[in-house]
Enzyme design. Structure first.
Site, PDB file in Angstrom:
ATOM      1  N   ASP A 149      -5.349 -10.383  32.072  1.00  0.00           N
ATOM      2  CA  ASP A 149      -5.309 -11.829  32.344  1.00  0.00           C
ATOM      3  C   ASP A 149      -6.610 -12.223  33.041  1.00  0.00           C
ATOM      4  O   ASP A 149      -7.301 -11.372  33.606  1.00  0.00           O
ATOM      5  CB  ASP A 149      -4.112 -12.180  33.245  1.00  0.00           C
ATOM      6  CG  ASP A 149      -3.715 -13.641  33.141  1.00  0.00           C
ATOM      7  OD1 ASP A 149      -2.748 -13.948  32.411  1.00  0.00           O
ATOM      8  OD2 ASP A 149      -4.379 -14.497  33.775  1.00  0.00           O
ATOM      9  N   ARG A 203      -3.716 -29.038  42.225  1.00  0.00           N
ATOM     10  CA  ARG A 203      -4.029 -27.597  42.244  1.00  0.00           C
ATOM     11  C   ARG A 203      -5.273 -27.296  43.078  1.00  0.00           C
ATOM     12  O   ARG A 203      -5.307 -26.318  43.816  1.00  0.00           O
ATOM     13  CB  ARG A 203      -4.169 -27.079  40.816  1.00  0.00           C
ATOM     14  CG  ARG A 203      -2.816 -27.115  40.106  1.00  0.00           C
ATOM     15  CD  ARG A 203      -2.871 -26.475  38.757  1.00  0.00           C
ATOM     16  NE  ARG A 203      -1.548 -26.484  38.141  1.00  0.00           N
ATOM     17  CZ  ARG A 203      -1.286 -25.978  36.958  1.00  0.00           C
ATOM     18  NH1 ARG A 203      -2.240 -25.403  36.262  1.00  0.00           N
ATOM     19  NH2 ARG A 203      -0.067 -26.016  36.460  1.00  0.00           N
TER      20      ARG A 203
END
Ligand SMILES: C[S@@+](CC[C@H](N)C(=O)[O-])C[C@H]1O[C@@H](n2cnc3c(N)ncnc32)[C@H](O)[C@@H]1O
Length: 290
Positions: free
Chosen positions: A160, A49
């Site tokens: 979020d 990632r």
């Protein structure tokens, strides 16, 4: 679509796994910023990632990336780091029994109660909303139910930590193949099919989008203002990334934002270990404030 041009030759440092020191630095930073608890064994996941950030920034190795994070410019990089680290898997009407319970129990009972009550506004919060499938599933359900009760107004907050998924959520455009709805006719009622280059995609119609307010919200930096109290809070499939203490703290904070009689939904695999905060269990993964 723009083609990716690698910043360094194939086989360079870019494909190597992250070293222990850098892994520990990044996982500590991620924990401090988000409480996402990577633990000691996620080196492959973190390497894959964070490599996206190396490519985007033209950096050759994880060491340079950690130097950037430690530098004064590091603060500006944090949102992008959290964007790549957070897991955003979601779906329309994911964990369907929650939506069934809302439709068959929560909404009819609340509507009956509202008939004899001054407060006719129904408020829900999808905390950790990812790319929008969860709040739009709720919005579709609310629209379908409340259109039979025009004296009720309803609204949804969706939040979020990841700015990347919030942007996608606000756009509300999805691959049509991924839109699985309990009633197939809802596709035409609630989605606009794309044409030309948007063939195969569908966008949530504006009369639904306008009910949903998207907001950047990190559970670690709990806001002092701007939150109301809600009849329903969905906080699903995010507690699993947190340690027990964080789960406890978050549950208390969420409970404090529920109206008496309001419901907290967590993911099916996330039952709250120790109940407190004035919550009682009504079904596995569904809790009600007393
Ligand atoms: C796996 S998704 C769950 C999405 C949706 N609730 C569902 O169940 O389908 C988890 C989401 O939690 C968000 N998240 C992780 N840590 C967070 C934090 N500290 N504050 C707010 N959101 C967070 C991630 O960005 C991600 O979008």
């Amino acid at each position: 679509m723009r083609k990716f041009a690698p910043s360094s030759p194939a086989g360079s440092m870019n494909s190597e796994a992250i070293a222990t020191a850098e892994y520990e630095f990044i996982s500590r930073l991620v924990y401090d910023q988000s409480r996402i608890n990577l633990g000691p064994d996620k080196t492959e996941l973190v390497s894959a990632r964070v490599r996206k950030r190396l490519r985007a920034l033209g950096l050759d190795d994880f060491e340079s990336y950690c130097e950037l994070l430690r530098s004064p410019a590091g603060k500006a990089e944090l949102p992008s780091l959290l964007d790549v680290i957070s897991t955003n898997v979601t779906d329309f009407f994911r964990e369907q029994p929650h939506f069934d319970y809302l439709q068959s129990v929560v909404l009819p009972e609340w509507e009956t109660h509202a008939r004899h009550n001054q407060d006719k506004s129904f408020r829900a919060w999808s905390a950790a909303c990812s790319s929008g499938e969860e709040p739009y599933s709720l919005a579709i359900l609310f629209d379908d139910f409340f259109q039979r009760h025009p004296s009720i107004t309803w609204s949804l907050l969706a939040s979020d930590i990841s700015t990347r998924v919030l942007k996608a959520a606000a756009e509300g455009v999805y691959l049509q193949d991924r839109i699985k709805l309990p009633r197939p006719e809802w596709l035409g009622t609630y989605f606009q099919k794309g044409l030309g280059k948007w063939d195969g995609y569908a966008r949530v119609k504006s009369h639904i989008r306008k009910h949903v307010q998207f907001r950047h919200l990190n559970f670690v930096k709990w806001p002092q203002e701007g939150l109301e109290v809600y009849q329903v809070i969905f906080c699903r499939n995010v507690m699993i990334y947190f340690d027990r203490q964080t789960q406890e703290e978050l549950t208390g904070r969420l409970a404090s934002r529920l109206t008496p009689g309001g419901f907290l939904f967590v993911g099916h695999s996330e039952s709250l270990l120790r109940l407190g905060h004035g919550l009682r269990s009504v079904r596995p993964s569904i809790y009600q404030k007393l």
